[in-house]
Design a protein around this motif. Structure first.
Motif, mmCIF file in Angstrom:
data_model
loop_
_atom_site.group_PDB
_atom_site.id
_atom_site.type_symbol
_atom_site.label_atom_id
_atom_site.label_comp_id
_atom_site.label_asym_id
_atom_site.label_seq_id
_atom_site.Cartn_x
_atom_site.Cartn_y
_atom_site.Cartn_z
ATOM 1 N N VAL A 106 42.136 46.171 37.667
ATOM 2 C CA VAL A 106 41.899 47.548 38.089
ATOM 3 C C VAL A 106 41.595 48.385 36.855
ATOM 4 O O VAL A 106 41.927 47.997 35.729
ATOM 5 C CB VAL A 106 43.112 48.129 38.838
ATOM 6 N N ALA A 107 40.964 49.527 37.061
ATOM 7 C CA ALA A 107 40.716 50.459 35.964
ATOM 8 C C ALA A 107 41.947 51.328 35.757
ATOM 9 O O ALA A 107 42.577 51.774 36.726
ATOM 10 C CB ALA A 107 39.501 51.324 36.264
ATOM 11 N N VAL A 108 42.290 51.553 34.495
ATOM 12 C CA VAL A 108 43.451 52.373 34.149
ATOM 13 C C VAL A 108 42.953 53.532 33.292
ATOM 14 O O VAL A 108 42.343 53.324 32.242
ATOM 15 C CB VAL A 108 44.496 51.560 33.371
ATOM 16 N N VAL A 109 43.185 54.767 33.776
ATOM 17 C CA VAL A 109 42.668 55.956 33.084
ATOM 18 C C VAL A 109 43.780 56.992 32.950
ATOM 19 O O VAL A 109 44.800 56.930 33.640
ATOM 20 C CB VAL A 109 41.462 56.565 33.846
ATOM 21 N N ARG B 90 37.779 54.759 44.206
ATOM 22 C CA ARG B 90 37.337 53.435 43.779
ATOM 23 C C ARG B 90 36.148 53.601 42.844
ATOM 24 O O ARG B 90 35.380 54.562 42.983
ATOM 25 C CB ARG B 90 36.947 52.594 45.013
ATOM 26 N N VAL B 91 36.010 52.712 41.890
ATOM 27 C CA VAL B 91 34.880 52.760 40.959
ATOM 28 C C VAL B 91 34.242 51.380 40.899
ATOM 29 O O VAL B 91 34.781 50.404 41.421
ATOM 30 C CB VAL B 91 35.334 53.201 39.549
ATOM 31 N N VAL C 273 45.581 54.533 38.308
ATOM 32 C CA VAL C 273 45.075 53.182 38.531
ATOM 33 C C VAL C 273 44.031 53.228 39.638
ATOM 34 O O VAL C 273 44.310 53.725 40.737
ATOM 35 C CB VAL C 273 46.221 52.221 38.908
ATOM 36 N N LEU C 274 42.827 52.702 39.367
ATOM 37 C CA LEU C 274 41.718 52.766 40.319
ATOM 38 C C LEU C 274 41.232 51.368 40.676
ATOM 39 O O LEU C 274 40.922 50.570 39.779
ATOM 40 C CB LEU C 274 40.545 53.549 39.723
ATOM 41 N N PRO C 275 41.136 51.044 41.952
ATOM 42 C CA PRO C 275 40.525 49.772 42.347
ATOM 43 C C PRO C 275 39.058 49.724 41.890
ATOM 44 O O PRO C 275 38.393 50.754 41.802
ATOM 45 C CB PRO C 275 40.629 49.784 43.879
ATOM 46 N N VAL C 276 38.579 48.522 41.620
ATOM 47 C CA VAL C 276 37.205 48.321 41.167
ATOM 48 C C VAL C 276 36.477 47.476 42.205
ATOM 49 O O VAL C 276 36.960 46.410 42.605
ATOM 50 C CB VAL C 276 37.180 47.617 39.789
ATOM 51 N N ARG C 277 35.304 47.933 42.639
ATOM 52 C CA ARG C 277 34.580 47.259 43.720
ATOM 53 C C ARG C 277 34.237 45.813 43.373
ATOM 54 O O ARG C 277 34.406 44.915 44.183
ATOM 55 C CB ARG C 277 33.303 48.024 44.060
#
Length: 293
Positions: free
Chosen positions: A168-171, A182-183, A255-259
């Motif tokens: 996942v993306a962590v920002v 989601r990104v 925390v963002l899910p990634v496609r």
């Protein structure tokens, strides 16, 4: 040649100091020095170069050290086997793990194991998956928890897949992406990244995903510890990609899910030789057959 002499040689090699080695071995320095000198006389070679500023192994010492460690480990293994036959578990349990292990609550599992087997001396070290495999293969570690790419199978060890997890993306909370649901990798490729060292399996999980998508990204910050990675992210210096099961517990980040997320596989590896009683008991406590894999 005596085991105690070998213990002294290993202690001096690891501390690079006769005084600290004597303290570790709970003897006076003169006794330690005398025993090493006796051993050198028996071998007909100096094991250490001594100056007023440092102590280091000679070529003969470098050759002797691995065999000394193996002899000490064999003696410890023999004592542990005898104790196990009498119904008592003792000896050492040397474990390695990546910093982002999430498939197992490792501190919890070790704490439970310690409560049941208080005579076992447990050690834990953290480094890269590549080094952990090598150390298990060389007998430095009994077992290790890895984070690797799908399809990766370590050579020369037994292994078992524990879990698969998407990255996942962590920002940072104030990052422009923080409110996205989601990104995708293309959007992330425009950001500055913090990641693990180039060439490591931990870095490859992200690197290969971007390469497969025909994308390039900038990794401006390379770290070896996930705690520092999280601090870099929290301060808005870069974003990161981490396994979802681990990232969700990081404080102070989004925390963002990634496609098109890459996968991370966690594997447990242990020696192809018969595990020590302590290692076999720990593997069994995790629901694994020590002779499988």
């Amino acid at each position: 040649m005596e085991l105690q002499q070998m213990r002294y040689v290993v202690a001096v090699a690891e501390t690079a100091n006769f005084t600290r080695a004597a303290e570790r071995c709970h003897v006076v320095q003169s006794a330690l020095s005398h025993q090493i000198a006796r051993l050198e006389g028996e071998l007909g070679s100096r094991l250490f170069e001594r100056t007023s500023r440092r102590v280091r192994l000679t070529a003969a010492g470098e050759a002797f050290l691995p065999a000394a460690r193996q002899a000490l480990e064999a003696a410890e293994r023999a004592r542990a086997e005898v104790a196990a036959a009498a119904g008592e578990l003792r000896g050492r349990l040397a474990i390695g793990a990546i910093t982002t292990v999430a498939a197992v609550d490792l501190p919890g599992a070790l704490g439970e194991f310690r409560r049941h087997h208080p005579r076992v001396h447990i050690t834990l070290r953290s480094t890269t998956s590549e080094q952990l495999v090598e150390q298990v293969r060389d007998g430095v570690l009994d077992l290790a928890f890895l984070g690797v790419l799908p399809g990766f199978r370590p050579r020369g060890v037994r292994d078992h897949e524990l879990a698969q997890d998407e990255l996942v993306a962590v920002v940072a909370p104030g990052h422009p992406l923080a409110d996205e649901e989601r990104v995708d990798l293309r959007r992330l490729s425009r950001e500055v990244f913090v990641d693990f060292a180039a060439g490591t399996l931990a870095r490859a999980q992200s690197e290969e995903a971007f390469a497969a998508a025909g994308l390039r990204r900038e990794v401006a910050f390379e770290v070896s510890a996930v705690e520092l990675l999280a601090r870099v992210v929290r301060n808005g210096l870069g974003i990161a990609m981490l396994p979802a099961a681990y990232a969700r517990d990081l404080p102070g980040v989004r925390v963002l899910p990634v496609r098109d997320a890459p996968l991370r596989v966690e594997r447990l590896v242990w020696s192809r030789s018969r595990p020590s009683p302590a290692a076999a008991a720990f593997l069994t406590s995790l629901g694994l057959d020590p002779e499988a894999g």
